[in-house]
Design an enzyme around this catalytic site. Sequence first.
Site, PDB file in Angstrom:
ATOM      1  N   GLU A  53       0.846  -1.201   0.000  1.00 22.47           N
ATOM      2  CA  GLU A  53       0.000   0.000   0.000  1.00 22.47           C
ATOM      3  C   GLU A  53       0.877   1.245   0.000  1.00 22.47           C
ATOM      4  O   GLU A  53       2.015   1.228   0.476  1.00 22.47           O
ATOM      5  CB  GLU A  53      -0.904  -0.004   1.240  1.00 22.47           C
ATOM      6  N   ASN A 200     -12.673  -1.447  -0.773  1.00 21.95           N
ATOM      7  CA  ASN A 200     -11.848  -1.934   0.332  1.00 21.95           C
ATOM      8  C   ASN A 200     -12.433  -1.455   1.659  1.00 21.95           C
ATOM      9  O   ASN A 200     -12.770  -0.275   1.794  1.00 21.95           O
ATOM     10  CB  ASN A 200     -10.417  -1.395   0.203  1.00 21.95           C
ATOM     11  N   GLU A 201     -12.570  -2.366   2.611  1.00 19.16           N
ATOM     12  CA  GLU A 201     -13.059  -2.031   3.947  1.00 19.16           C
ATOM     13  C   GLU A 201     -14.227  -1.038   3.870  1.00 19.16           C
ATOM     14  O   GLU A 201     -14.223   0.023   4.503  1.00 19.16           O
ATOM     15  CB  GLU A 201     -11.941  -1.478   4.820  1.00 19.16           C
ATOM     16  N   TYR A 267      -6.460  -8.854  11.790  1.00 17.06           N
ATOM     17  CA  TYR A 267      -5.178  -8.454  12.363  1.00 17.06           C
ATOM     18  C   TYR A 267      -5.024  -9.028  13.768  1.00 17.06           C
ATOM     19  O   TYR A 267      -5.969  -9.055  14.553  1.00 17.06           O
ATOM     20  CB  TYR A 267      -5.062  -6.929  12.408  1.00 17.06           C
ATOM     21  N   GLU A 324      -5.926  -9.003   3.901  1.00 16.14           N
ATOM     22  CA  GLU A 324      -5.113  -8.279   4.874  1.00 16.14           C
ATOM     23  C   GLU A 324      -5.066  -9.113   6.146  1.00 16.14           C
ATOM     24  O   GLU A 324      -6.107  -9.391   6.744  1.00 16.14           O
ATOM     25  CB  GLU A 324      -5.671  -6.886   5.177  1.00 16.14           C
ATOM     26  N   GLN A 373       2.455  -5.858   5.687  1.00 15.43           N
ATOM     27  CA  GLN A 373       2.613  -5.604   4.261  1.00 15.43           C
ATOM     28  C   GLN A 373       4.022  -5.988   3.835  1.00 15.43           C
ATOM     29  O   GLN A 373       4.823  -6.402   4.669  1.00 15.43           O
ATOM     30  CB  GLN A 373       2.314  -4.147   3.947  1.00 15.43           C
TER      31      GLN A 373
END
Length: 521
Positions: A53, A200-201, A267, A324, A373
């Site tokens: 990103e 995204n999200e 996460y 992610e 990432q």
Amino acid sequence: MKTCIHHFRVIIAATLFTLAMALPTTAATVKLTIEADNPGLPISRYIYGQFAEHLGRGIYEGIWVGEDSPIPNTNGFRDDVIDALKELQIPVIRWPGGCFADEYNWRDGIGPRDQRPVKVNNHWGGVEETNAFGTHEFFDLVEMLGADAYIAGNLGSGSPREMAEWLEYMTSDTASTLANLRRKNGRDKPWKVAFWGVGNETWGCGGNMRPEFYADLYRQFATFLKSPEGNRPKKVASGGYDIHTNWTETLSSMVEGNMDGISHHYYTIPTGEWSAKGKSTGFPEKEWISTLFNTMKIDEFIKLNKAVLEKNDPEGKIGLYLDEWGTWYDPEPGREPGFLYQQNTLRDALVAAINFNIFHKHTDRVRMANIAQTVNVLQAMILTDKDKMIMTPTYHVFHMYKPFQDSTFIPIEFRNMPTYKHADYSVPMLTASAAKDKDGNLVLALVNLDPHNNATVMTRVEGDSAKSATGRLLTAPKMDSLNSFDAPNAVRPVSYKSADSKDGQLVLDIPAKSVLVVTIK
């Protein structure tokens, strides 16, 4: 004299570490059966995907330095990073975000670099975004690495026309204005686009939407995503996060066709609290085990979403794309919090291996995973400091697990598994995964979560013999051992060879807090 004393101290320290690794504390004996005569489904190589990103020093300085940089580079890409990434055989890279994607206008990143507009990265640090790295540079990157492209389209602040025109610019082989614009900017042939994220999200930074509202927007945007036959990307909807299943339920019931997958984000944070996540280094044992405990929750999260898909999509057309995932800690002191730079320790290596072992079990639906990432951001493969570069413990785990890409899943079963307990947490001492690689070799990965105790794994292979095992072992003296710019090889794999087989069982000795990947002969 000082140099000699220093070298003597280094030799003594290395000797003590070797002795410490060789001397067991307490060794538990565990029995493992590998059902080699009962193979399962393929393990997609896309599980080993990456995510890059426009965030902090992930792209700029991390991957791209420009042709005029004193850092050795090829056409602007830093040579050391590219060489290291090539070694991972990266199957796919997701770009340009993340939250950045939903404020990104693709036209800002094409044409002569000195004429591209400079914007502000409102999501990550409020820094200037030069757009020097755009569509052409991204496809140069994936082609250099032999990877596939996963584009995150701007649904949050963009329009269906804007997204559709970007896809046409990339893939059209006609004489359309957009295709000719691509040619004018230096690319004659269309690029291959393997995957396309429609937003995204969208539950958060991508628009703060309800799943029902987004489902309608997805249907609208996806309608206009057209490209030539033979170059049609799989379309991925923006799904949920953590243990939530409402997005999977809504999308799989409201979107009929034209959707190949639903993305999810997960996460791992030590404390379970976003406001005070925990340190990347210098953490107590309680945060060692809580991190491993929390990362293992992804297994239940996948099971819950799979159950929804089994109900709404029994044909198995829709996949789960964990695009992610990784560890997320408190910002490093003295650094810009919005850059999400964090150190990477032996703990992160175990987190990566544990997740791979879980993903392999769910390969019927988990068709992609992209760690967050690639460089200098969150659980990165590589960290850079100007012209210096180090490969992290997580990098080494990705490298060790390469044989699992496009392998065939092999079921396993543990018996008399000990538990590792500390504070209020309890986890299995070991996790594992087995597979037949593309050449027909039997591969086994083992992770010892216990930071104190070794394990002896008595391994029996059903349907085959097991005489020996060779591979690589990753461990280190401390729970937060890391690679630094002064000591870039402090944590790295070493060669491993099993003891002789005993009573038809292969004896595998696994040190505390370690990752082992072996090929069984």
